[in-house]
Design a protein around this motif. Structure first.
Motif, PDB file in Angstrom:
ATOM      1  N   UNK A  90       0.841  -1.194   0.000  1.00 50.58           N
ATOM      2  CA  UNK A  90       0.000   0.000   0.000  1.00 50.58           C
ATOM      3  C   UNK A  90       0.875   1.242   0.000  1.00 50.58           C
ATOM      4  N   UNK A  91       0.235   2.408   0.018  1.00 48.29           N
ATOM      5  CA  UNK A  91       0.968   3.665   0.003  1.00 48.29           C
ATOM      6  C   UNK A  91       2.037   3.688   1.096  1.00 48.29           C
ATOM      7  N   UNK A  92       3.262   3.970   0.698  1.00 44.83           N
ATOM      8  CA  UNK A  92       4.373   4.004   1.641  1.00 44.83           C
ATOM      9  C   UNK A  92       5.167   2.721   1.712  1.00 44.83           C
ATOM     10  N   UNK A  93       4.710   1.648   1.035  1.00 45.27           N
ATOM     11  CA  UNK A  93       5.468   0.392   1.036  1.00 45.27           C
ATOM     12  C   UNK A  93       6.759   0.560   0.232  1.00 45.27           C
ATOM     13  N   UNK A  94       7.866   0.073   0.780  1.00 40.91           N
ATOM     14  CA  UNK A  94       9.167   0.097   0.114  1.00 40.91           C
ATOM     15  C   UNK A  94       9.506  -1.334  -0.285  1.00 40.91           C
ATOM     16  N   UNK A  95       9.822  -1.557  -1.553  1.00 43.17           N
ATOM     17  CA  UNK A  95      10.106  -2.921  -1.997  1.00 43.17           C
ATOM     18  C   UNK A  95      11.187  -2.929  -3.077  1.00 43.17           C
ATOM     19  N   UNK A  96      11.766  -4.122  -3.277  1.00 45.12           N
ATOM     20  CA  UNK A  96      12.920  -4.251  -4.170  1.00 45.12           C
ATOM     21  C   UNK A  96      14.226  -4.212  -3.394  1.00 45.12           C
ATOM     22  N   UNK A  97      14.185  -4.573  -2.091  1.00 44.74           N
ATOM     23  CA  UNK A  97      15.377  -4.508  -1.263  1.00 44.74           C
ATOM     24  C   UNK A  97      16.452  -5.496  -1.712  1.00 44.74           C
ATOM     25  N   UNK A  98      16.033  -6.573  -2.395  1.00 47.33           N
ATOM     26  CA  UNK A  98      17.014  -7.531  -2.899  1.00 47.33           C
ATOM     27  C   UNK A  98      18.014  -6.891  -3.841  1.00 47.33           C
ATOM     28  N   UNK A  99      17.562  -5.907  -4.607  1.00 45.88           N
ATOM     29  CA  UNK A  99      18.464  -5.216  -5.524  1.00 45.88           C
ATOM     30  C   UNK A  99      19.530  -4.443  -4.761  1.00 45.88           C
ATOM     31  N   UNK A 100      19.133  -3.809  -3.666  1.00 45.11           N
ATOM     32  CA  UNK A 100      20.088  -3.055  -2.849  1.00 45.11           C
ATOM     33  C   UNK A 100      21.083  -4.017  -2.198  1.00 45.11           C
ATOM     34  N   UNK A 101      20.589  -5.155  -1.702  1.00 40.84           N
ATOM     35  CA  UNK A 101      21.475  -6.141  -1.077  1.00 40.84           C
ATOM     36  C   UNK A 101      22.478  -6.683  -2.095  1.00 40.84           C
ATOM     37  N   UNK A 102      22.015  -6.978  -3.303  1.00 41.08           N
ATOM     38  CA  UNK A 102      22.917  -7.473  -4.353  1.00 41.08           C
ATOM     39  C   UNK A 102      24.004  -6.453  -4.681  1.00 41.08           C
ATOM     40  N   UNK A 103      23.568  -5.206  -4.848  1.00 41.85           N
ATOM     41  CA  UNK A 103      24.522  -4.140  -5.171  1.00 41.85           C
ATOM     42  C   UNK A 103      25.562  -3.992  -4.067  1.00 41.85           C
ATOM     43  N   UNK A 104      25.113  -3.997  -2.825  1.00 39.01           N
ATOM     44  CA  UNK A 104      26.031  -3.832  -1.702  1.00 39.01           C
ATOM     45  C   UNK A 104      27.006  -5.005  -1.621  1.00 39.01           C
ATOM     46  N   UNK A 105      26.537  -6.217  -1.908  1.00 39.25           N
ATOM     47  CA  UNK A 105      27.421  -7.390  -1.885  1.00 39.25           C
ATOM     48  C   UNK A 105      28.480  -7.278  -2.976  1.00 39.25           C
ATOM     49  N   UNK A 106      28.078  -6.853  -4.163  1.00 45.97           N
ATOM     50  CA  UNK A 106      29.027  -6.691  -5.262  1.00 45.97           C
ATOM     51  C   UNK A 106      30.059  -5.621  -4.932  1.00 45.97           C
ATOM     52  N   UNK A 107      29.630  -4.612  -4.164  1.00 47.99           N
ATOM     53  CA  UNK A 107      30.533  -3.531  -3.786  1.00 47.99           C
ATOM     54  C   UNK A 107      31.421  -3.901  -2.605  1.00 47.99           C
ATOM     55  N   UNK A 108      31.227  -5.098  -2.045  1.00 49.02           N
ATOM     56  CA  UNK A 108      32.050  -5.553  -0.934  1.00 49.02           C
ATOM     57  C   UNK A 108      31.738  -4.867   0.380  1.00 49.02           C
ATOM     58  N   UNK A 109      30.501  -4.386   0.549  1.00 51.00           N
ATOM     59  CA  UNK A 109      30.119  -3.674   1.761  1.00 51.00           C
ATOM     60  C   UNK A 109      29.674  -4.638   2.858  1.00 51.00           C
TER      61      UNK A 109
END
Length: 308
Positions: A90-109
């Protein structure tokens, strides 16, 4: 159906956008400064009724981070154990966190999570919807900035919570505290429930090990809280009784006990453990977002045991 850049819609000005982001439960407690890089990089996008945002796939590095501005969408993990099936964004839901996790893993964070055994997702628009979207090629600019790092850590802390949302909701509904609460409200409660890593307890029981690096802006301990254990085993003293619970179990304080009656000690781990933490403050915060949630708590809420 392809998404359409919402050039015919009114893009919110900087002040309105900042105000909206601060009302999103998953971003609760963050400052306007921490959200500023995100706000400057978001694009408003419209999706038609029935549009498939994900279809039998694991959201990955190529997907945008999305925030629902208007309308509703389903979010249906393949291994969801909830009787009602897909839950509603619903309004205010944040989704697609897997993309952020993947990016951070690739960046070695640090603070990233393994992608093993992640469920396939189906996500579909229920009627026309509008989303604010952060394209993958903007992740570095937003999340590597100094204020954006605070937001990044928050989203990474929420990632396992979202992945395991279905089983967590099923476990919460089996407790006396939340047996009357519908699944939709509990999924929104999980927007306020970070996943925290606990290190083994110190040998001296009077000096328990605190959880490692709690997510910014979310108090996770000490205080009344329920813990859903993802891995390892936690211990907690409630009313002078030592409780122990392991993976797949939920345990902790009575969130609706009279002030002072609940333990103020944090949970501790016998081995390294990860757990989703639902605090009394999160319950109170959600009651402000969703009046129906407060009503479903019945006498527990009406007796002012939780003060929004």
């Amino acid at each position: 159906m392809s998404p359409i850049l919402a050039d015919t819609l009114t893009t919110p000005d900087e002040t309105s956008l900042s105000r909206f982001l601060l009302t999103c439960p998953m971003l609760s407690g963050l400052t306007a400064d921490a959200l500023e890089p995100l706000g400057q990089a978001l694009t408003l996008v419209r999706h038609d009724d029935g549009a498939r945002l994900f279809y039998d796939e694991v959201p990955n590095r190529d997907a945008p981070l999305r925030i629902l501005v208007h309308g509703h969408a389903t979010w249906d993990p393949a291994h969801s154990s909830d009787d009602n099936g897909a839950w509603t964004l619903t309004t205010g839901s944040v989704f697609g966190l897997g993309a952020v996790n993947d990016w951070a893993a690739e960046a070695g964070l640090d603070r990233t999570w393994p992608r093993a055994d992640l469920p396939m997702i189906r996500c579909r628009a229920k009627g026309p919807i509008s989303t604010l979207e952060l394209a993958p090629d903007r992740f570095e600019a937003v999340f590597m900035s100094k204020p954006g790092g605070v937001l990044r850590d928050r989203l990474l802390a929420m990632f396992p919570t979202v992945v395991h949302g279905g089983e967590i909701v099923a476990a919460l509904r089996a407790t006396p505290q939340f047996s009357r609460v519908n699944a939709v409200a509990l999924y929104r409660l999980l927007d306020l429930a970070p996943t925290v890593t606990y290190q083994p307890t110190a040998k001296d029981p009077d000096q328990p090990q605190q959880p490692a690096a709690p997510p910014p802006g979310l108090a996770v301990a000490p205080g009344p809280a329920l813990y859903y254990v993802l891995r390892g085993q936690l211990q907690l003293v409630v009313d002078e009784t030592l409780l122990s619970f392991g993976a797949g179990e939920v345990g902790g304080s009575d969130l609706f006990a009279d002030e002072g009656a609940a333990t103020l000690k944090a949970a501790t781990a016998t081995t390294k453990a990860t757990a989703v933490v639902v605090t009394k403050e999160a319950v109170a915060a959600l009651s402000g977002y969703m009046p129906g949630f407060a009503r479903s708590l019945g006498p527990m809420f009406n007796g002012q045991r939780v003060k929004p």
